[in-house]
Structure formats: structure tokens, C-alpha cells
Motif scaffolding. Structure first.
Motif, short mmCIF file in Angstrom:
data_model
loop_
_atom_site.label_atom_id
_atom_site.label_comp_id
_atom_site.label_asym_id
_atom_site.label_seq_id
_atom_site.Cartn_x
_atom_site.Cartn_y
_atom_site.Cartn_z
N GLU A 1 0.83 -1.21 0.00
CA GLU A 1 0.00 0.00 0.00
C GLU A 1 0.87 1.26 0.00
OE1 GLU A 1 -4.22 -0.75 1.94
OE2 GLU A 1 -2.62 -0.85 3.40
N ASP A 2 0.19 2.39 0.13
CA ASP A 2 0.89 3.68 0.16
C ASP A 2 0.38 4.49 1.35
OD1 ASP A 2 2.72 5.59 -0.72
OD2 ASP A 2 1.22 6.60 -1.98
N ALA A 3 0.44 3.87 2.54
CA ALA A 3 -0.14 4.47 3.73
C ALA A 3 0.48 5.82 4.09
CB ALA A 3 -0.02 3.50 4.92
N ASP A 4 1.76 5.99 3.77
CA ASP A 4 2.44 7.24 4.11
C ASP A 4 2.51 8.22 2.94
OD1 ASP A 4 4.18 5.85 2.53
OD2 ASP A 4 5.87 5.91 3.94
N GLY A 5 1.93 7.84 1.79
CA GLY A 5 1.91 8.74 0.64
C GLY A 5 3.22 8.85 -0.11
N TYR A 6 4.20 8.02 0.25
CA TYR A 6 5.52 8.10 -0.39
C TYR A 6 5.44 7.85 -1.89
CZ TYR A 6 10.25 6.68 -1.74
OH TYR A 6 11.45 6.57 -2.39
N LYS A 7 4.72 6.82 -2.27
CA LYS A 7 4.66 6.47 -3.70
C LYS A 7 4.00 7.58 -4.52
CE LYS A 7 4.49 1.47 -2.82
NZ LYS A 7 4.32 1.48 -1.35
N GLU A 8 2.90 8.09 -4.01
CA GLU A 8 2.18 9.15 -4.73
C GLU A 8 3.05 10.39 -4.88
OE1 GLU A 8 -2.11 11.47 -4.68
OE2 GLU A 8 -1.54 10.23 -2.98
N LYS A 9 3.75 10.75 -3.81
CA LYS A 9 4.59 11.95 -3.85
C LYS A 9 5.76 11.81 -4.82
CE LYS A 9 4.99 12.00 0.66
NZ LYS A 9 5.37 12.34 2.06
N ASN A 10 6.14 10.57 -5.11
CA ASN A 10 7.30 10.35 -5.97
C ASN A 10 6.94 9.84 -7.36
OD1 ASN A 10 10.00 10.71 -4.31
ND2 ASN A 10 8.47 9.87 -2.92
N GLY A 11 5.67 10.08 -7.76
CA GLY A 11 5.27 9.79 -9.13
C GLY A 11 5.10 8.32 -9.47
#
Length: 199
Positions: free
Chosen positions: A101-111
Motif C-alpha cells: 500500500e501507500d499508507a504514508d503517501g511516499y509512492k504518490e509523492k514520488n510519481g
């Protein structure tokens, strides 16, 4: 809940020191313990949590929180996860779970590419690389339906769906993040009894 299975918890450094005897007294029979996160994030409580759970007769599995952006990253993460388990010297009776998952938003923030094909492929690579350890996929119900083709992967599934119903009913169900035992809050899990599964 009317669910047939055994009760467990999943824990990490964030839970601090765990009173395993108290958990056992309150009906907890297994623990899924975080190895770490990403390519080099080691959970310093991994070994002590597994040993503490084993000391009171619980079965243990593990989970690794992924920061993988590509299949190559997943290979590195799987190797890192295997090394943590091997160097700790513990034996696991339950699977290692890949938390994509992307619980901390890391993936979304890094495209990150959130396509179903890409996410499923990253999961596949981790599952293949971590062999011979048994491994499954952990994610929320929405992630499992939208981003991960778990049916194609053919692996064990641990569904996080807080509430009274598990729409997926894989190997394991995380039914709450607010299980209170001895004044501490845990994620609560059910490991299904295969004999009594509805399918």
C-alpha cells in the motif's frame, strides 16, 4: 463477528514493548511482526517481538512494508527482508506478507505508476524473490480490488477491511486497528480455519 478462526495481532516498533503474556491471556494466538520497510529500514523490535510471541506459545509470521517504485526495487526489498529474518535466527510458522500500500503517501509523492499491471508485477517479483520463504500479499480491500490482481498472483491474501465483514475471505483478515488489550491498541486479525472456510 461470527467468524471461525484464531485471533491475532500485527505489531511493529510503533507498538513499543508488548506484554505477550497478557495478549495470550486475552485469546491472542498468533502475531505478524514487521521486519522493516523499503530497501534498508530495519524494525529494531522484530526479533524481540517474534521471540516474545514464541515464548508464550504463539505462532508467528512477518510483514514488510514496501516503498518499491519498480520491480527492481521489489527485488532489493525482498532480499533485505530475507536477510533480516535469516540474521535474526527466528523460525516463522506463518507467511511473510508483502504490504504494497501507500499508507504514508511516499509512492504518490514520488510519481508512482499506480496501474494495476505495474502494482501486480511488483508484487509478483517480491513473491518470486523471497522464495523459498512462503509469502502472501497484504492490502486493504480497495487496493486488492483496484490495484492488485491477487487472483492472477495465486498467493495467500491478507485483507485489511475494518468492520464486521470480510468481503474477500482469503487466508487472513485484519478487521480492526483499534483492538485494545491491557490499555494498548493493536491491529486485530483473524487467521481463518481452513476446514471451516466458506469456499
Amino acid at each position: 463477528m461470527g467468524v471461525i478462526g484464531v485471533k491475532g495481532v500485527d505489531v511493529s516498533w510503533y507498538n513499543g514493548d508488548v506484554n505477550w503474556e497478557r495478549l495470550k491471556y486475552n485469546g491472542i494466538e498468533f502475531a505478524i511482526v514487521r521486519t522493516g520497510y523499503g530497501k534498508n529500514g530495519f524494525d529494531e523490535y522484530f526479533q524481540r517481538n517474534v521471540e516474545g510471541a514464541h515464548a508464550v506459545g504463539m505462532k508467528c509470521g512477518a510483514y514488510h512494508y514496501s516503498c518499491a517504485m519498480t520491480p527492481r526495487d521489489a527485488i532489493i526489498e525482498a532480499d533485505f527482508c530475507k536477510r533480516i529474518i535469516a540474521e535474526s535466527g527466528v523460525l516463522l510458522e506463518l507467511p511473510v506478507w508483502f504490504d504494497m500500500e501507500d499508507a504514508d503517501g511516499y509512492k504518490e509523492k514520488n510519481g508512482f505508476n499506480f496501474s494495476r499491471m505495474n502494482v501486480t508485477n511488483i508484487c509478483r517479483v517480491f513473491l518470486e524473490t523471497i522464495k523459498p520463504l512462503n509469502c502472501g500479499i497484504y492490502a486493504s480491500y480497495s487496493w486488492l480490488e483496484k490495484y492488485i490482481d491477487w487472483r492472477e498472483l495465486g498467493c495467500a491474501v491478507w485483507n485489511a477491511q475494518w468492520g464486521k465483514h470480510d468481503f474477500l475471505q482469503g487466508m487472513m483478515w485484519q478487521y480492526t486497528d483499534k483492538l485494545i488489550i491491557g490499555g494498548k491498541i493493536f491491529d486485530g486479525d483473524i487467521l481463518y480455519d481452513e476446514v471451516d472456510k466458506p469456499w
